[in-house]
Design a protein around this motif. Structure first.
Motif, PDB file in Angstrom:
ATOM      1  N   ARG A   1      41.145  36.575  45.260  1.00  0.00           N
ATOM      2  CA  ARG A   1      42.444  36.613  45.941  1.00  0.00           C
ATOM      3  C   ARG A   1      43.179  37.932  45.739  1.00  0.00           C
ATOM      4  O   ARG A   1      43.934  38.370  46.600  1.00  0.00           O
ATOM      5  CB  ARG A   1      43.299  35.453  45.453  1.00  0.00           C
ATOM      6  CG  ARG A   1      42.844  34.168  46.143  1.00  0.00           C
ATOM      7  CD  ARG A   1      43.971  33.184  46.217  1.00  0.00           C
ATOM      8  NE  ARG A   1      43.713  32.110  45.283  1.00  0.00           N
ATOM      9  CZ  ARG A   1      44.668  31.405  44.688  1.00  0.00           C
ATOM     10  NH1 ARG A   1      45.929  31.705  44.890  1.00  0.00           N
ATOM     11  NH2 ARG A   1      44.357  30.440  43.881  1.00  0.00           N
ATOM     12  N   HIS A   2      43.023  38.533  44.579  1.00  0.00           N
ATOM     13  CA  HIS A   2      43.709  39.799  44.306  1.00  0.00           C
ATOM     14  C   HIS A   2      42.709  40.831  43.798  1.00  0.00           C
ATOM     15  O   HIS A   2      42.791  41.253  42.639  1.00  0.00           O
ATOM     16  CB  HIS A   2      44.820  39.586  43.273  1.00  0.00           C
ATOM     17  CG  HIS A   2      45.794  38.532  43.670  1.00  0.00           C
ATOM     18  ND1 HIS A   2      46.752  38.731  44.634  1.00  0.00           N
ATOM     19  CD2 HIS A   2      45.928  37.255  43.257  1.00  0.00           C
ATOM     20  CE1 HIS A   2      47.449  37.616  44.794  1.00  0.00           C
ATOM     21  NE2 HIS A   2      46.975  36.706  43.977  1.00  0.00           N
ATOM     22  N   PRO A   3      41.774  41.215  44.673  1.00  0.00           N
ATOM     23  CA  PRO A   3      40.696  42.096  44.200  1.00  0.00           C
ATOM     24  C   PRO A   3      41.207  43.420  43.633  1.00  0.00           C
ATOM     25  O   PRO A   3      40.665  43.916  42.645  1.00  0.00           O
ATOM     26  CB  PRO A   3      39.845  42.326  45.448  1.00  0.00           C
ATOM     27  CG  PRO A   3      40.706  41.970  46.602  1.00  0.00           C
ATOM     28  CD  PRO A   3      41.651  40.923  46.112  1.00  0.00           C
ATOM     29  N   LEU A   4      42.248  43.963  44.241  1.00  0.00           N
ATOM     30  CA  LEU A   4      42.689  45.291  43.804  1.00  0.00           C
ATOM     31  C   LEU A   4      43.343  45.219  42.430  1.00  0.00           C
ATOM     32  O   LEU A   4      43.045  46.026  41.547  1.00  0.00           O
ATOM     33  CB  LEU A   4      43.636  45.900  44.837  1.00  0.00           C
ATOM     34  CG  LEU A   4      43.051  46.007  46.248  1.00  0.00           C
ATOM     35  CD1 LEU A   4      44.045  46.617  47.210  1.00  0.00           C
ATOM     36  CD2 LEU A   4      41.768  46.823  46.228  1.00  0.00           C
ATOM     37  N   ASP A   5      44.229  44.237  42.245  1.00  0.00           N
ATOM     38  CA  ASP A   5      44.865  44.082  40.933  1.00  0.00           C
ATOM     39  C   ASP A   5      43.813  43.831  39.859  1.00  0.00           C
ATOM     40  O   ASP A   5      43.873  44.392  38.768  1.00  0.00           O
ATOM     41  CB  ASP A   5      45.847  42.909  40.958  1.00  0.00           C
ATOM     42  CG  ASP A   5      47.149  43.285  41.661  1.00  0.00           C
ATOM     43  OD1 ASP A   5      47.481  44.491  41.639  1.00  0.00           O
ATOM     44  OD2 ASP A   5      47.806  42.397  42.241  1.00  0.00           O
ATOM     45  N   ALA A   6      42.835  42.978  40.191  1.00  0.00           N
ATOM     46  CA  ALA A   6      41.811  42.657  39.200  1.00  0.00           C
ATOM     47  C   ALA A   6      40.962  43.882  38.890  1.00  0.00           C
ATOM     48  O   ALA A   6      40.649  44.156  37.725  1.00  0.00           O
ATOM     49  CB  ALA A   6      40.933  41.513  39.710  1.00  0.00           C
ATOM     50  N   LYS A   7      40.611  44.647  39.930  1.00  0.00           N
ATOM     51  CA  LYS A   7      39.751  45.814  39.700  1.00  0.00           C
ATOM     52  C   LYS A   7      40.477  46.907  38.927  1.00  0.00           C
ATOM     53  O   LYS A   7      39.831  47.757  38.297  1.00  0.00           O
ATOM     54  CB  LYS A   7      39.240  46.358  41.033  1.00  0.00           C
ATOM     55  CG  LYS A   7      38.127  45.514  41.654  1.00  0.00           C
ATOM     56  CD  LYS A   7      37.809  46.026  43.044  1.00  0.00           C
ATOM     57  CE  LYS A   7      36.564  45.401  43.622  1.00  0.00           C
ATOM     58  NZ  LYS A   7      36.273  45.932  44.971  1.00  0.00           N
ATOM     59  N   MET A   8      41.804  46.921  39.004  1.00  0.00           N
ATOM     60  CA  MET A   8      42.570  47.901  38.223  1.00  0.00           C
ATOM     61  C   MET A   8      42.360  47.697  36.721  1.00  0.00           C
ATOM     62  O   MET A   8      42.549  48.609  35.929  1.00  0.00           O
ATOM     63  CB  MET A   8      44.071  47.793  38.533  1.00  0.00           C
ATOM     64  CG  MET A   8      44.508  48.446  39.830  1.00  0.00           C
ATOM     65  SD  MET A   8      44.238  50.212  39.843  1.00  0.00           S
ATOM     66  CE  MET A   8      45.605  50.760  38.832  1.00  0.00           C
ATOM     67  N   GLN A   9      41.999  46.464  36.340  1.00  0.00           N
ATOM     68  CA  GLN A   9      41.864  46.138  34.914  1.00  0.00           C
ATOM     69  C   GLN A   9      40.534  46.620  34.345  1.00  0.00           C
ATOM     70  O   GLN A   9      40.333  46.551  33.146  1.00  0.00           O
ATOM     71  CB  GLN A   9      41.906  44.620  34.706  1.00  0.00           C
ATOM     72  CG  GLN A   9      42.987  43.890  35.449  1.00  0.00           C
ATOM     73  CD  GLN A   9      44.303  44.046  34.751  1.00  0.00           C
ATOM     74  OE1 GLN A   9      44.364  43.971  33.533  1.00  0.00           O
ATOM     75  NE2 GLN A   9      45.348  44.311  35.504  1.00  0.00           N
ATOM     76  N   MET A  10      39.609  47.004  35.241  1.00  0.00           N
ATOM     77  CA  MET A  10      38.275  47.221  34.693  1.00  0.00           C
ATOM     78  C   MET A  10      37.650  48.568  35.019  1.00  0.00           C
ATOM     79  O   MET A  10      38.071  49.269  35.921  1.00  0.00           O
ATOM     80  CB  MET A  10      37.344  46.097  35.151  1.00  0.00           C
ATOM     81  CG  MET A  10      37.309  45.876  36.633  1.00  0.00           C
ATOM     82  SD  MET A  10      36.689  44.202  36.881  1.00  0.00           S
ATOM     83  CE  MET A  10      36.413  44.245  38.610  1.00  0.00           C
TER      84      MET A  10
END
Ligand SMILES: Nc1ncnc2c1ncn2[C@@H]1O[C@H](COP(=O)(O)OP(=O)(O)OP(=O)(O)O)[C@@H](O)[C@H]1O
Ligand SMILES: [Mg+2]
Lengths: 249, 305
Positions: free
Chosen positions: B69-78
């Motif tokens: 649902r929030h790919p960009l926010d999640a990818k910012m973490q990794m």
């Protein structure tokens, strides 16, 4: 949407990367730059054609070739060089990648065509009668062509030569049925029917309207078709690429 | 809270089920080892966890954020170091790092500072202006790692980060993993080097044929097979596998010029071997016994599944 700024930033960074990496790739220079110039010399020079009639079409062709030559290259190139997976793991989505490719193609198209237009002003006595329409033709035309370019990159291939061949197979016929060499008024039957289906026709028509003041369709129709075509190409390309991704990298 | 959480992940490629109902939870600050034989589904799992592939079924949360649902926010973490994906060969190491920093939205001053820092940490400062295309495999891998750690990610995914590297590069990679972990990053790595997983990871998870078959600390996994020991034996001439079809021998596998026999009861096996060799008039040229290793645990686990 919380992610909108991230999304826009992704498109911007990808566009920058594309501009830096792909503008100077041989297939782009070959099919985007040299080719339309060859076409120009082959068809227009020394033939005593009436430039006023044909120059808008030539400009449209230039824009078409430049703007649509970057898109087909990028994704297959990145897949072959194995940088695509890494790109996808950054905070971007397939959508930002497609849009970044479209914008990079559009900037290339506008840049080169604008240069050609400015240079041509010294040789060709074709004035712009409606500057507003001219700008609109540039922007909407290049968007549609760049979107077509991105769509042409959709086949699941990691071979840039194959994708370039495929994209040229699509692009070449288009220039012959879109009122560049034969004005729309002189077409009939199947040719005319095909011309109606080509978005390039409406771009040529819009350039005609802006430069010589004569057009077949109304500028509103031209703009409408170009906008719908751009959106359509992007949506189809998105659907195909998503489906490819479901099958794996 | 679990920093990586996967529920009921499933991914098929045509007839192949690459990942089948995988559930994972990785606690913050861990070094998590993901092991499995070739084709077990490690890379596919990492691709699902990092949002590169979309699962047919199931969900992934990174630091509580739903990656679908929030790919960009999640990818910012990794930060991600894919198995066989590289950085841009036409760009220099420095340009690649700059690009990576931009992707993660780092402001210019911070980016410049971190680029220098990471380049020198990965031993690439001297060649930072050369196109990565000209780098050796180890240098490319270091450049790839540099790009993934530039923004100090909360979670670092590494898919076989040390495969094919020489000893120096490998040590540098391991060192970097430790350092990132000490600075607070959670590490998720796959490897075929069991010894590496044994020394590096706090938790090891074993996947086989798309399914998780074991998850525990390396020590506890070894203890699971505490009763299993191995006997290595070699003879003066080649023997067939049939020789080892005897009570007490769980499994026999050829190892170079030796045979390795797994058993719960080494005493019984030793007596059997000696008796049998005498009857068949073959000479035992060497005989050793050893305790459980993580490698044996791994083989046992992936074999019985
Ligand atoms: N794009 C794809 N198309 C079809 N099958 C695929 C695809 N990607 C992976 N597979 C299949 O899925 C299974 C798992 O593959 P995966 O690459 O995840 O294994 P792995 O554990 O990483 O193996 P290795 O240790 O060799 O890297 C394999 O059977 C593989 O053939
Ligand atoms: Mg793998």
């Amino acid at each position: 949407m919380m992610e909108a700024p991230l999304f826009l930033r992704g498109i911007l960074v990808i566009t920058g990367k594309n501009m830096r990496l792909y503008y100077t790739k041989p297939p782009v220079l070959m099919f985007g730059l040299l080719f339309p110039l060859f076409m120009f010399f082959a068809f227009f020079v020394g033939r005593n054609l009436d430039l006023e009639t044909f120059f808008p079409g030539f400009l449209a062709m230039m824009l078409f070739f430049t703007a649509s030559s970057v898109g087909p290259l990028i994704t297959p190139w990145e897949k072959r060089e194995k940088t695509y997976e890494r790109l996808l793991s950054y905070p971007v989505t397939q959508d930002s990648i497609i849009l970044g490719d479209v914008v990079a193609g559009a900037v290339f198209g506008i840049g080169i065509s604008l240069l050609v237009w400015i240079a041509s002003r010294f040789f060709v006595p074709v004035a712009v009668t409606n500057i507003g329409l001219f700008i609109l033709a540039f922007i909407l035309g290049t968007l549609a062509c760049a979107a077509l370019g991105a769509l042409l990159a959709s086949p699941a291939s990691d071979s840039p030569p194959n994708v370039m061949i495929f994209s040229n197979l699509v692009r070449f016929p288009l220039i012959f049925i879109s009122g560049i060499f034969v004005p729309l008024e002189q077409m009939q039957g199947l040719g005319l029917a095909l011309a109606y289906c080509s978005p390039l026709t409406y771009m040529v028509d819009l350039f005609n309207a802006a430069m010589s003041g004569t057009s077949v369709f109304s500028p509103v129709t031209d703009c409408g078709v170009l906008i719908v075509a751009s959106a359509g190409f992007i949506v189809i390309s998105r659907v195909i690429q998503k489906r490819n991704m479901m099958k794996g990298m | 809270m679990d920093i990586i959480r996967a529920d009921h992940l499933k991914k098929t490629f045509g007839p192949v089920t690459a990942v089948n109902d995988v559930n994972l939870s990785v606690r913050e600050g861990e070094i998590f080892g993901f092991l499995g034989p070739n084709g077990a589904g490690k890379t596919t799992t990492i691709r699902l966890l990092t949002g590169v592939l979309t699962p047919d079924f199931g969900t992934v949360h990174i630091n509580g954020i739903d990656i679908h649902r929030h790919p960009l926010d999640a990818k910012m973490q990794m930060g991600v170091i894919p198995e066989n994906s590289t950085v841009y060969g036409d760009l220099s190491a420095e340009q690649n790092l700059q690009l990576s920093g931009k992707m993660y939205g780092m402001p210019k001053t911070l980016r410049d500072k971190r680029v220098d820092e990471v380049l020198s940490k990965m031993g690439l400062s001297e060649k930072k202006r050369l196109p990565v295309r000209t780098f050796s495999k180890g240098m490319k891998q270091r450049a790839s790692i540099a790009c993934a750690i530039i923004h100090r990610p909360k979670v670092l995914f590494l898919d076989e980060p040390t495969s094919g590297l020489d000893v120096q590069s490998r040590r540098l990679v391991i060192e970097t993993i430790h350092e990132m972990n000490e600075q607070g990053s959670t590490i998720f790595l796959t490897t075929h080097n069991i010894e590496e997983a044994n020394t590096l990871c706090r938790t090891v998870c074993i996947i086989n044929k798309g399914m998780i078959v074991a998850q525990d600390s390396p020590e506890r996994l070894k203890k699971m097979f505490d009763t299993t020991q191995s006997v290595e034996v070699s003879f003066d001439r080649p023997v067939s596998r049939d020789l080892f079809a005897a009570e007490g021998i769980l499994r026999a596998e050829p190892c170079g010029d030796k045979w390795r026999l797994y058993t719960d009861n080494p005493d019984q096996v030793l007596k059997y071997l000696v008796g049998r060799a005498e009857r068949e008039a073959i000479t035992i040229t060497s005989l050793t016994t050893s305790g459980p290793s993580l490698e044996e645990a791994f083989v046992r686990i992936t074999e019985c599944a």
